[in-house]
Enzyme design. Sequence first.
Site, PDB file in Angstrom:
ATOM      1  N   LYS A   1      14.055 -10.158   7.904  1.00  0.00           N
ATOM      2  CA  LYS A   1      13.561  -8.795   8.078  1.00  0.00           C
ATOM      3  C   LYS A   1      12.904  -8.331   6.776  1.00  0.00           C
ATOM      4  CE  LYS A   1      16.587  -7.916  11.963  1.00  0.00           C
ATOM      5  NZ  LYS A   1      16.919  -9.342  12.199  1.00  0.00           N
TER       6      LYS A   1
ATOM      7  N   SER B   1      20.123  -1.301  14.896  1.00  0.00           N
ATOM      8  CA  SER B   1      18.694  -1.542  15.061  1.00  0.00           C
ATOM      9  C   SER B   1      18.031  -0.694  16.126  1.00  0.00           C
ATOM     10  CB  SER B   1      18.453  -3.017  15.392  1.00  0.00           C
ATOM     11  OG  SER B   1      19.057  -3.364  16.630  1.00  0.00           O
TER      12      SER B   1
ATOM     13  N   HIS C   1      19.759  -5.261   8.903  1.00  0.00           N
ATOM     14  CA  HIS C   1      18.673  -4.282   8.771  1.00  0.00           C
ATOM     15  C   HIS C   1      18.782  -3.452   7.502  1.00  0.00           C
ATOM     16  CE1 HIS C   1      16.797  -4.861  12.748  1.00  0.00           C
ATOM     17  NE2 HIS C   1      18.019  -5.195  13.116  1.00  0.00           N
TER      18      HIS C   1
END
Length: 413
Positions: free
Chosen positions: A263, A206, A234
Site C-alpha cells: 500500500k 479499509s 493501511h
Amino acid sequence: MTGDPHSRTDGEAPEDTCGFALADRLAARDARGLRRDLRPIDRVAGRARMAADPRRDRPVYGDEQLVFGSNNYLGLARDDRVVRAARKAAAAVGTGAGASRLVTGDTGLHRALERDLAETKGTERALLFSSGYAANVGTVAALDPDVIFSDDLNHASIVDGCRLADAETVVYDHCDSGSLCEAMAARQDERDAGESWLVVTDSVFSMDGDVAPLSAICDAAERHEAWVMVDEAHATGLYEGAGIVQREGLGDRVQVQVGTLSKALASQGGYVVGSDRLVEYLLNAARSFVFSTGLAPPAVGAAREALRIARQGTRPARLWNAVDRLRDGLESLGYDVLGETQILPVVVGDRDDALALANRLSDRGIVAPAIRSPTVPAGTSRIRIAPTATHAASELERCLDAFELAGRELDLV
C-alpha cells in the site's frame, strides 16, 4: 463404458456436469448483484487509462482518468527512486528468490529490510511474508490460540486465519472496547488454566476509514492476560513513518504487529514485527512462510526505499493536505464522509445509487469505486475515495467538481 468428459460437443463445460455447476454459481451472483469484473489499468499512478474486462483478449484502454481508488497512498509506485531500487535489487540478487527462505531463498536484502522494519516499529525483529494476507493467515494459525477476540469488521485475511487456527472465535462490536470488555469478562468464568487468548484487530479499517481504540483494547487484554495482534496494513508508513501503534506509543503493549508492503510502500509482500522469540517461532511454524518462496528481491528493494522515503520525506504531509481538502470539500457539498484517515468513504446508502454515482464520476474522468454489500452492510453502500500524495491541487478540485455535478444529477446533494 463411461464417456470422456473432455470430449463433449453439446456446449456444456465439464465442471457444469460434475457437481460444480460454475455457470449456475455465476448466474446466482449475477442475480444478487455480486458479479464483478476485472478492469485492467495501464499504469499504477494518479492518472491512468482503464479498460473494460477483456477476458482472454488484450485490453483496449480508454481515455486517461484521475485515479482516486488506489492504496498507493504516497504515490511511490512509479517514483524514480523506488523504481531504481527495484532494478538494482534485480541486478544484484535476481528477479526471484528461487526457493523458500528456509532453503536458499534468504538473502542479505531480505535481512536488510527486516532490520529497517524492526527499527521503524521499535521491535527486536521482523519477518517478511509473500503478502499481507499470508502474514495474517500464517501468524494467527501458527499462534494457535485457544480463544480469539476479533473485531466485527476485521479484514478477510484475519477471519481466515481464525478459521485455520480452529479456535473459539468471539466477535466483538466494531471499534467498541466496551463490547470487547464484556465479551472477555463473560468468557473469563469458563477459562481453563493456561488457556491462551488473542485479541486481533486492524488499526485502520479499509472500508470505514476509522481507527481502532488500541489503548483501550490493550487495557482490556492486559486485564485478562491476553495478547494483542494489530494489522497495520493501511497505516504502515503514514503515521510518523510507522503506524498507529507507534503514533499512540503502544509498541510495548502490542505483542504482534502485522502489515503490508503493498500500500503506502508501493511494493508487494507482508511482514510481522515483534520479539526475537516470536519471529523465531513464526519462521518455523507459520506455514504460509515455511512453504512459500521468499519475497522477490525487486519487491524487497522497492519496499526498502519506499520505507526510507516515508520516514524521511514530505510525502505523508502532502497526503494529509490532500485528504483534508477532499474531506472539507465533500462535506461542504452535503456528502456524509466517514472516518478520520486517508480513506474517505462517501456514504450513499442505496446500492444502485452508489453504482450510478461511480459511473457518473467515471464519465467525468474520475475513478472512485462503489463499495456495496456484502463488503459493507446493506444500506451503507459508498464511494471509497483514496487520494495520493502526488495528486495536484487542480486534480483535487476536478474530483470535487465531478462529485458536485454527479451528485446533483442523481439528487444525492
